[in-house]
Motif scaffolding. Sequence first.
Motif, short mmCIF file in Angstrom:
data_model
loop_
_atom_site.label_atom_id
_atom_site.label_comp_id
_atom_site.label_asym_id
_atom_site.label_seq_id
_atom_site.Cartn_x
_atom_site.Cartn_y
_atom_site.Cartn_z
N ASN A 98 15.52 -1.21 -6.79
CA ASN A 98 15.02 -1.30 -8.16
C ASN A 98 15.35 0.01 -8.87
O ASN A 98 14.88 1.08 -8.46
CB ASN A 98 13.50 -1.52 -8.13
N PRO A 99 16.17 -0.04 -9.93
CA PRO A 99 16.62 1.21 -10.55
C PRO A 99 15.52 2.00 -11.26
O PRO A 99 15.71 3.18 -11.57
CB PRO A 99 17.68 0.73 -11.55
N VAL A 100 14.36 1.37 -11.53
CA VAL A 100 13.30 2.07 -12.26
C VAL A 100 12.16 2.51 -11.34
O VAL A 100 11.14 2.99 -11.82
CB VAL A 100 12.75 1.20 -13.42
N LYS A 101 12.34 2.35 -10.03
CA LYS A 101 11.33 2.81 -9.09
C LYS A 101 11.93 3.88 -8.18
O LYS A 101 13.11 3.80 -7.82
CB LYS A 101 10.80 1.64 -8.25
N THR A 102 11.12 4.86 -7.81
CA THR A 102 11.60 5.92 -6.95
C THR A 102 11.86 5.40 -5.55
O THR A 102 11.33 4.35 -5.15
CB THR A 102 10.58 7.06 -6.88
N ILE A 103 12.65 6.15 -4.79
CA ILE A 103 12.96 5.70 -3.43
C ILE A 103 11.70 5.71 -2.57
O ILE A 103 11.54 4.86 -1.68
CB ILE A 103 14.08 6.55 -2.81
N GLY A 104 10.81 6.65 -2.82
CA GLY A 104 9.56 6.69 -2.06
C GLY A 104 8.72 5.46 -2.29
O GLY A 104 8.20 4.86 -1.34
N ASP A 105 8.58 5.04 -3.57
CA ASP A 105 7.80 3.85 -3.89
C ASP A 105 8.42 2.60 -3.26
O ASP A 105 7.70 1.69 -2.82
CB ASP A 105 7.70 3.68 -5.40
N GLN A 106 9.74 2.55 -3.22
CA GLN A 106 10.39 1.35 -2.70
C GLN A 106 10.27 1.25 -1.18
O GLN A 106 10.15 0.16 -0.63
CB GLN A 106 11.86 1.33 -3.14
N VAL A 107 10.29 2.39 -0.49
CA VAL A 107 10.08 2.36 0.95
C VAL A 107 8.62 2.02 1.27
O VAL A 107 8.33 1.27 2.21
CB VAL A 107 10.48 3.70 1.59
N MET A 108 7.70 2.55 0.44
CA MET A 108 6.28 2.27 0.66
C MET A 108 5.89 0.84 0.31
O MET A 108 4.89 0.32 0.79
CB MET A 108 5.42 3.23 -0.17
N GLU A 109 6.69 0.19 -0.53
CA GLU A 109 6.33 -1.13 -1.03
C GLU A 109 6.07 -2.13 0.09
O GLU A 109 5.07 -2.84 0.10
CB GLU A 109 7.44 -1.64 -1.95
N THR A 110 7.00 -2.17 1.07
CA THR A 110 6.82 -3.11 2.18
C THR A 110 5.54 -2.81 2.95
O THR A 110 4.79 -3.73 3.32
CB THR A 110 8.03 -3.03 3.13
N ILE A 111 5.27 -1.54 3.17
CA ILE A 111 4.08 -1.15 3.93
C ILE A 111 2.81 -1.58 3.20
O ILE A 111 1.89 -2.14 3.80
CB ILE A 111 4.08 0.38 4.15
N LEU A 112 2.79 -1.34 1.88
CA LEU A 112 1.59 -1.66 1.10
C LEU A 112 1.41 -3.16 0.93
O LEU A 112 0.27 -3.67 0.95
CB LEU A 112 1.66 -0.95 -0.25
N ILE A 113 2.50 -3.89 0.74
CA ILE A 113 2.40 -5.34 0.58
C ILE A 113 1.78 -5.97 1.84
O ILE A 113 0.96 -6.88 1.75
CB ILE A 113 3.78 -5.95 0.29
N HIS A 114 2.17 -5.46 3.00
CA HIS A 114 1.64 -6.00 4.25
C HIS A 114 0.31 -5.37 4.64
O HIS A 114 -0.25 -5.71 5.69
CB HIS A 114 2.66 -5.81 5.37
N ARG A 115 -0.16 -4.46 3.80
CA ARG A 115 -1.44 -3.79 4.05
C ARG A 115 -1.50 -3.22 5.46
O ARG A 115 -2.53 -3.28 6.14
CB ARG A 115 -2.60 -4.77 3.82
#
Length: 533
Positions: A98-115
Motif C-alpha cells: 500500500n503506497p500510503v502506509k508505512t512499511i512498519g504498519d504493513q508488516v504489523m497489519e497481519t499480526i493485528l488482524i489475527h489479534r
Amino acid sequence: MSLLQIKDLSLSIHGIEILRRVNLTIAPGEIVAVTGESGSGKSMTALAVMQLMPNGSTATGSILLDGEEVLDLPEDRMCQLRGASVGMVFQEPMTALNPVKTIGDQVMETILIHRAMPRDKAEERAREVLARVGLPPERYPLGRYPHELSGGQRQRVVIAMAIALRPRLLIADEPTTALDVTTQAQIFDLIKGLVREYGMGMLMITHDLAVVADMADHIAVMRHGEVVETAPTRQLLTGMTHPYTKMLFAASEHQVTLPESGSQVPLLAVANVVRDYPLPRTSLFARPGQHRAVDHVSFTLHQGERLGLVGESGCGKSTLTRAILGLQPVQAGHILLDGQPVYTGNKANLAVRRKMQVVFQDPYGSFNPRHRVDRLVTEPFHLLEHPPVGSERRDRIAEMLTAVGLSPDDSGKYIHEFSGGQRQRIAIARALIIRPQLILFDEAVSALDVSVRAQILDLLADLCATYDLTYLFISHDLSVVRTITDRVMVMQAGRIVEQGETEQVFSDPQHPYTEALIAAAPKLPHRRPMNAR
C-alpha cells in the motif's frame, strides 16, 4: 506427514477447464517449485491453496493443509489461515504494498488482524522480522514508505509481511522476476534461510528452471493445467523425460547467432555525461544534497553494432537511457547521434529524436488498450514531418507486422487479444516502423517466459540480418545479454566499470563487480558456467 497435499485437483472457471488432476506434496522444510509457461496453471494452483479463486470457479479433488481439507472450509476459517498458517509473496512488490502506509504498519497489519499480540508487541515483531529479512530498523525505520525503497528492499518487506506470524506454508509467486541478478541471489538466500530456520514448507512458482536449480528440493512442470513431469530437482534436471520439460530446459539456455558487424562508423557518441538529482534537505537551513546517478559516462556505439548495458537496479542504466532519448537533460558532457546533439540547450533536438525508438519491459503497459494495433504501431509517425497516409500507411503496417512474425490482419485487433510474446512483437514493430537509426531495448524480455523469450531473441537476430539494426540492449539478465550483443558495458554506481567484446568480458571479467554479477547469475547444472569458455 505432509504439510500440503494436493490430490487430483481440478478447477474450472465458468465452465472452462483450468486445472486437470493436479497432484503435489510438500513436507515441512521442503521447497517445491512449480514451473511452466504463462497460462500453465501455476498461479491458479497457488490461489486454489489460498482459496482466492475468481468468481465462477468450481474446484474438485482435495487440498489438505496440515490435515485440514481446504476446499470444504468456510471463508471465515480461511481468513484465519491466510497470513497465520499460509503466507504469500507476490511477483510485483509495488502492487502488493500500500503506497500510503508505512512499511512498519504493513508488516504489523497481519499480526493485528489475527489479534496474535497487542500493538506494542506487534511493533516489536515487525522490527524483528524486518531485521531478519535484511532491513534493520536502525537503517530502515518502520516509518518509511514503499517508494523510498529499492525493488529488492520492497520485496524484502513483502517477505516480512508473509512471515510475520511464521506460517507453516509459504507460497512465493515469481518473487524475483523483475530483480537484478545480485538482488535475486540475495532474495533466494533469504528464502532458503527462512525455510531452514522456521521449518516452513514452500511452494515456489517460477517460469525459469535455472532460477530453482540450486534452490528447490522438488520440481513439478505444468502445461495446460496439468503436471506433466515431477521429480527431485537433480533427477529432473539431469534425466528429464517429457518433451515439454526438455523444451523449457533448452529455452533457458537458448543461443542466437547475430550477423557480423564490422562497421567502424560512429552512430552514438556519449562523452563525459553527468546527471545529478537533488536530495531532500537534512535540516531547515541545510543545502540540499546531490545524488550523482550518471557519473562521467563515455562510450561509442557504431552503426550496425549491438551493445549491451548491465548492472544492478539503481546503478544508473535507466537514467542514462532517458538522457540518450532526450527525455532528461544532463548537467555535463554531450550526447551525439549521427554527429548531431541530442540536446539543443536544455531541450531535446526533435530532428535527432526521430532517429531513435525504444522498446519497454512491459509491452501491455506501454500500449493504450483502447486503440487497435494499426494505431498503436503507427504512433511514431507523429515524429515525422510527412507521415505516410492511405495505402502507403497500410503497406508500412503490413510490412512491419509481417517482419515481426504476425499477420497484417492483426492490425484490426486490440492489444488484450494477444499473448505477452505477441505484444512484445508489436512493440518491436512500433519501434521499427519509422526505420530508426537506433533502438533502445529496456529490459525488453525480462518478463517473458523462457520459451517466448527465445522466440523474441530469434526475431531480433533475424531483424538484425534484414534491417541491419543498431541497438543498446539494457538488461539485468546476463544470459540474454551474452547471446544478443556484440559488446557489453558493466555499470556500477553511475560509472562504466568495464566494457569490451561480450564474450571476452563474460569469459574473462577484469573488474570485481563484473565477477560478482556473473557469479550471482542462476545457472542450470551440467552446462558450461558463465565465466568459462
